[in-house]
Write a protein that holds these residues in place. Structure first.
Motif, PDB file in Angstrom:
ATOM      1  N   GLY A  14       6.876  32.863  89.164  1.00  0.00           N
ATOM      2  CA  GLY A  14       6.069  31.711  89.555  1.00  0.00           C
ATOM      3  C   GLY A  14       4.609  31.807  89.142  1.00  0.00           C
ATOM      4  N   LEU A  15       3.810  30.929  89.745  1.00  0.00           N
ATOM      5  CA  LEU A  15       2.375  30.871  89.468  1.00  0.00           C
ATOM      6  C   LEU A  15       1.588  31.072  90.758  1.00  0.00           C
ATOM      7  CD1 LEU A  15       2.196  27.815  87.022  1.00  0.00           C
ATOM      8  CD2 LEU A  15       1.985  30.240  86.428  1.00  0.00           C
ATOM      9  N   PHE A  16       0.304  31.400  90.599  1.00  0.00           N
ATOM     10  CA  PHE A  16      -0.544  31.665  91.760  1.00  0.00           C
ATOM     11  C   PHE A  16      -1.905  30.990  91.592  1.00  0.00           C
ATOM     12  CE2 PHE A  16       2.541  34.999  91.449  1.00  0.00           C
ATOM     13  CZ  PHE A  16       2.886  35.302  92.758  1.00  0.00           C
ATOM     14  N   LYS A  17      -2.423  30.552  92.709  1.00  0.00           N
ATOM     15  CA  LYS A  17      -3.768  29.982  92.725  1.00  0.00           C
ATOM     16  C   LYS A  17      -4.761  31.113  92.974  1.00  0.00           C
ATOM     17  CE  LYS A  17      -6.753  27.034  95.564  1.00  0.00           C
ATOM     18  NZ  LYS A  17      -6.812  26.181  96.781  1.00  0.00           N
ATOM     19  N   VAL A  18      -5.775  31.211  92.127  1.00  0.00           N
ATOM     20  CA  VAL A  18      -6.804  32.241  92.303  1.00  0.00           C
ATOM     21  C   VAL A  18      -7.730  31.791  93.434  1.00  0.00           C
ATOM     22  CG1 VAL A  18      -8.709  33.493  91.234  1.00  0.00           C
ATOM     23  CG2 VAL A  18      -6.695  32.892  89.873  1.00  0.00           C
ATOM     24  N   VAL A  19      -7.781  32.581  94.513  1.00  0.00           N
ATOM     25  CA  VAL A  19      -8.598  32.215  95.675  1.00  0.00           C
ATOM     26  C   VAL A  19     -10.007  32.786  95.548  1.00  0.00           C
ATOM     27  CG1 VAL A  19      -8.808  32.311  98.193  1.00  0.00           C
ATOM     28  CG2 VAL A  19      -6.550  32.091  97.126  1.00  0.00           C
ATOM     29  N   LYS A  20     -10.108  34.113  95.557  1.00  0.00           N
ATOM     30  CA  LYS A  20     -11.421  34.748  95.395  1.00  0.00           C
ATOM     31  C   LYS A  20     -11.245  36.245  95.154  1.00  0.00           C
ATOM     32  CE  LYS A  20     -12.193  35.602 100.337  1.00  0.00           C
ATOM     33  NZ  LYS A  20     -13.117  35.419 101.471  1.00  0.00           N
ATOM     34  N   PRO A  21     -12.241  36.874  94.536  1.00  0.00           N
ATOM     35  CA  PRO A  21     -12.164  38.319  94.290  1.00  0.00           C
ATOM     36  C   PRO A  21     -12.534  39.112  95.540  1.00  0.00           C
ATOM     37  CG  PRO A  21     -14.204  37.466  93.405  1.00  0.00           C
ATOM     38  CD  PRO A  21     -13.425  36.281  93.900  1.00  0.00           C
ATOM     39  N   THR A  22     -12.051  40.337  95.611  1.00  0.00           N
ATOM     40  CA  THR A  22     -12.398  41.241  96.704  1.00  0.00           C
ATOM     41  C   THR A  22     -12.834  42.569  96.105  1.00  0.00           C
ATOM     42  OG1 THR A  22     -10.167  42.174  96.885  1.00  0.00           O
ATOM     43  CG2 THR A  22     -10.634  40.182  98.165  1.00  0.00           C
TER      44      THR A  22
END
Length: 235
Positions: A14-22
């Motif tokens: 599948g695919l993923f939405k990039v939320v934020k870096p940590t």
């Protein structure tokens, strides 16, 4: 949603939405009903769709995936008529229709399966992405790439983490300065003590000299008196 915020992760379907870096990687959210959030470590291979391309035989050598998806949308809208389970012939024929000059030696059936699967996921969970592509909302010349945005966010995180450390260092330096100011200066006192000792020593030395002079005077007087008596006897 721009393609720079949609990513594929090696080993995960599948695919993923990039939320934020940590500090340890990047937080992503699955593009499905579950919307699971996971942290992708720095060692994992994550490909932002904005950076993906398909090999071609022309001078450019490849075509951006964004252009391919836009072509599919213009020709098929929201229904391509097949899925990733279609036969190899159907899949390659579909790609030939979209990208006539694709490189047959470098593009495999598995690549086309991913393309069809990704397009169907975008249609189902973020169709506005296709409309934005068609309307030119995300212009490549004015928008940051996915990697640039992630790098920028990581820099912000690092800056936030550095500020408390800088404040602690500043507070410690200030405290050290205050302690230095409060500490009494002993050196001048030592100089004064040394000066007093020198003065007393000088006084003692002068007194000794004066005593010695008096002693010499008395001795000389005695000698003179003795000589006078001796002269009187001789006379």
């Amino acid at each position: 949603m721009d393609l720079k915020k949609i990513a594929a992760i090696s080993g995960k379907p599948g695919l993923f939405k990039v939320v934020k870096p940590t500090r340890s990687g990047v937080i992503v959210e699955s593009l499905d009903e579950k919307k699971r959030k996971v942290v992708v470590g720095a060692t994992s291979r994550m490909s932002v769709l904005k950076e993906v391309s398909i090999y071609t035989t022309d001078e450019e050598g490849s075509v951006p995936l964004a252009d391919v998806i836009l072509k599919i949308y213009n020709d098929y809208k929201l229904d391509v008529g097949l899925d990733s389970k279609a036969s190899s012939n159907e899949l390659m024929s579909f790609l030939k229709d979209i990208v006539p000059n694709y490189d047959e030696e470098k593009v495999y059936v598995s690549d086309v399966k991913k393309l069809v699967s990704w397009y169907n996921i975008i249609v189902k969970y973020t169709p506005e992405t296709l409309e934005e592509l068609a309307n030119g909302v995300h212009d490549e010349d004015t928008e940051e790439t996915g990697e640039e945005e992630v790098a920028k966010e990581e820099a912000k995180v690092a800056e936030k983490e550095a500020k408390p450390a800088a404040k602690k260092t500043s507070a410690k330096a200030k405290k050290d300065q205050e302690e230095t100011k409060e500490t009494p200066k002993k050196k001048p006192a030592a100089k004064k003590t040394a000066a007093k000792k020198t003065s007393k020593t000088a006084e003692k030395s002068d007194a000794s000299k004066e005593t010695a002079k008096k002693g010499e005077t008395k001795t000389a007087a005695k000698k003179k008196a003795t000589k006078t008596k001796a002269s009187e006897k001789d006379a």
